[in-house]
Design an enzyme around this catalytic site. Structure first.
Site, PDB file in Angstrom:
ATOM      1  N   LEU A  33      24.100  12.301  67.808  1.00 26.03           N
ATOM      2  CA  LEU A  33      24.437  11.072  67.102  1.00 26.03           C
ATOM      3  C   LEU A  33      24.324  11.220  65.589  1.00 26.03           C
ATOM      4  O   LEU A  33      23.459  11.926  65.074  1.00 26.03           O
ATOM      5  CB  LEU A  33      23.523   9.940  67.579  1.00 26.03           C
ATOM      6  CG  LEU A  33      23.499   9.680  69.090  1.00 26.03           C
ATOM      7  CD1 LEU A  33      22.564   8.521  69.405  1.00 26.03           C
ATOM      8  CD2 LEU A  33      24.895   9.399  69.618  1.00 26.03           C
ATOM      9  N   HIS A  34      25.222  10.532  64.894  1.00 25.11           N
ATOM     10  CA  HIS A  34      25.182  10.474  63.429  1.00 25.11           C
ATOM     11  C   HIS A  34      25.390   9.022  63.010  1.00 25.11           C
ATOM     12  O   HIS A  34      25.460   8.116  63.851  1.00 25.11           O
ATOM     13  CB  HIS A  34      26.240  11.394  62.817  1.00 25.11           C
ATOM     14  CG  HIS A  34      27.624  11.199  63.336  1.00 25.11           C
ATOM     15  ND1 HIS A  34      28.354  10.041  63.130  1.00 25.11           N
ATOM     16  CD2 HIS A  34      28.425  12.005  64.078  1.00 25.11           C
ATOM     17  CE1 HIS A  34      29.543  10.148  63.694  1.00 25.11           C
ATOM     18  NE2 HIS A  34      29.613  11.316  64.299  1.00 25.11           N
ATOM     19  N   HIS A  37      27.984   6.892  64.847  1.00 24.59           N
ATOM     20  CA  HIS A  37      27.554   6.354  66.140  1.00 24.59           C
ATOM     21  C   HIS A  37      26.593   5.169  65.959  1.00 24.59           C
ATOM     22  O   HIS A  37      26.703   4.164  66.664  1.00 24.59           O
ATOM     23  CB  HIS A  37      26.824   7.422  66.956  1.00 24.59           C
ATOM     24  CG  HIS A  37      27.658   8.598  67.337  1.00 24.59           C
ATOM     25  ND1 HIS A  37      27.473   9.834  66.772  1.00 24.59           N
ATOM     26  CD2 HIS A  37      28.674   8.738  68.223  1.00 24.59           C
ATOM     27  CE1 HIS A  37      28.340  10.691  67.296  1.00 24.59           C
ATOM     28  NE2 HIS A  37      29.081  10.049  68.175  1.00 24.59           N
TER      29      HIS A  37
END
Length: 282
Positions: A33-34, A37
């Site tokens: 995730l970044h 997201h």
């Protein structure tokens, strides 16, 4: 936050939540995730009383010689990020849970999956629509949030949900970018420092297209040509495509009449980066 690994447990969780009269928002992801997201999760939290995030690297959307084995994975980090965002449940199945050895059924959106990314990744969207259909049936959300960065995917998922009568509202959230304009992506980690610097030309080419269009240049072929020239002049990236399509149907563009999606895909080996912008009508 609950981590759920089986389909029966996921369905039971949703049924219990809905029995209390609470709504369920859903954010499907492949993990790593970044901030992009996390922005989808925040959108879901604004709209629903409970939020589910799925983390599953779906093998059926990867073609031969693509990066399925190398795709970045870090569940412990993802779990902590979800906790910090107030996610209620993470659905984290394995391949055996999602696809039995007897699996033979796939979901295909005809035509829409054959253009743009579908030309160079002919089986990709079959895998996407199949796994999303399965996830909708498993999680049973009231709505699901997808990102505008994957514009074609969002259009296809909307079409699938309507055609197959899924009682799921599809929400499309804006692209989240780095400070220099590069669209956030899990695959950005593949880029060398030089490639990372060069890749900023993708967004600059899209902004140039937007400026040309707003200044009255509705010659789409001319705009695409200028984008190509800019990308080739300022980077070592290999252009897969630069295309203009109707922003809702992916059909032929109608300049001045309907919004136009300008989308591109460029290889910075081993990464393939995509990005897009919508040119408004008028």
């Amino acid at each position: 936050m609950k981590v759920i690994k089986t389909i029966p447990e996921m369905r039971a969780w949703t049924q219990a939540v809905k029995a209390r009269g609470e709504t369920v928002g859903f954010v499907p992801t492949m993990g790593f995730l970044h901030e992009g997201h996390l922005s989808l999760i925040r959108q879901a939290k604004k709209r629903a009383q409970r939020v589910v995030v799925s983390i599953y690297v779906n093998p059926t959307q990867f073609g031969p010689n693509e990066d399925f084995e190398k795709y970045p994975r870090d569940f412990e980090r993802d779990e902590q990020l979800c906790k910090a965002e107030g996610v209620d449940a993470v659905f984290y199945p394995d391949d055996n849970e999602m696809y039995s050895s007897l699996h033979k059924t796939y979901v295909i959106t005809e035509d829409l999956s054959q253009v743009l990314c579908g030309r160079s990744r002919p089986t990709h969207f079959r895998g996407v629509t199949t796994v999303v259909a399965k996830l909708f049936n498993i999680v049973q959300p009231d709505f699901a949030v997808f990102g505008q960065k994957d514009a074609q995917q969002a259009i296809i998922i909307k079409r699938m949900a309507e055609d197959l009568n899924f009682p799921v509202e599809i929400v499309v959230a804006p692209i989240i970018r780095e400070k220099d304009g590069l669209a956030m992506s899990s695959r950005n980690k593949y880029l060398s420092p030089r490639q990372r610097k060069e890749a900023t030309v993708l967004y600059r080419s899209l902004k140039m297209a937007e400026q040309e269009y707003s200044n009255g240049n509705h010659d789409i072929e001319d705009i695409k040509k200028k984008m190509r020239q800019l990308i080739e002049a300022e980077s070592s990236g290999k252009i897969d495509y630069i295309e203009a399509v109707d922003a809702e149907t992916l059909g032929p563009p109608r300049p001045g009449e309907r919004p136009i999606l300008i989308a591109l895909a460029v290889y910075f080996e081993p990464a393939r980066l995509i990005d897009n912008i919508i040119l408004q009508k008028g």
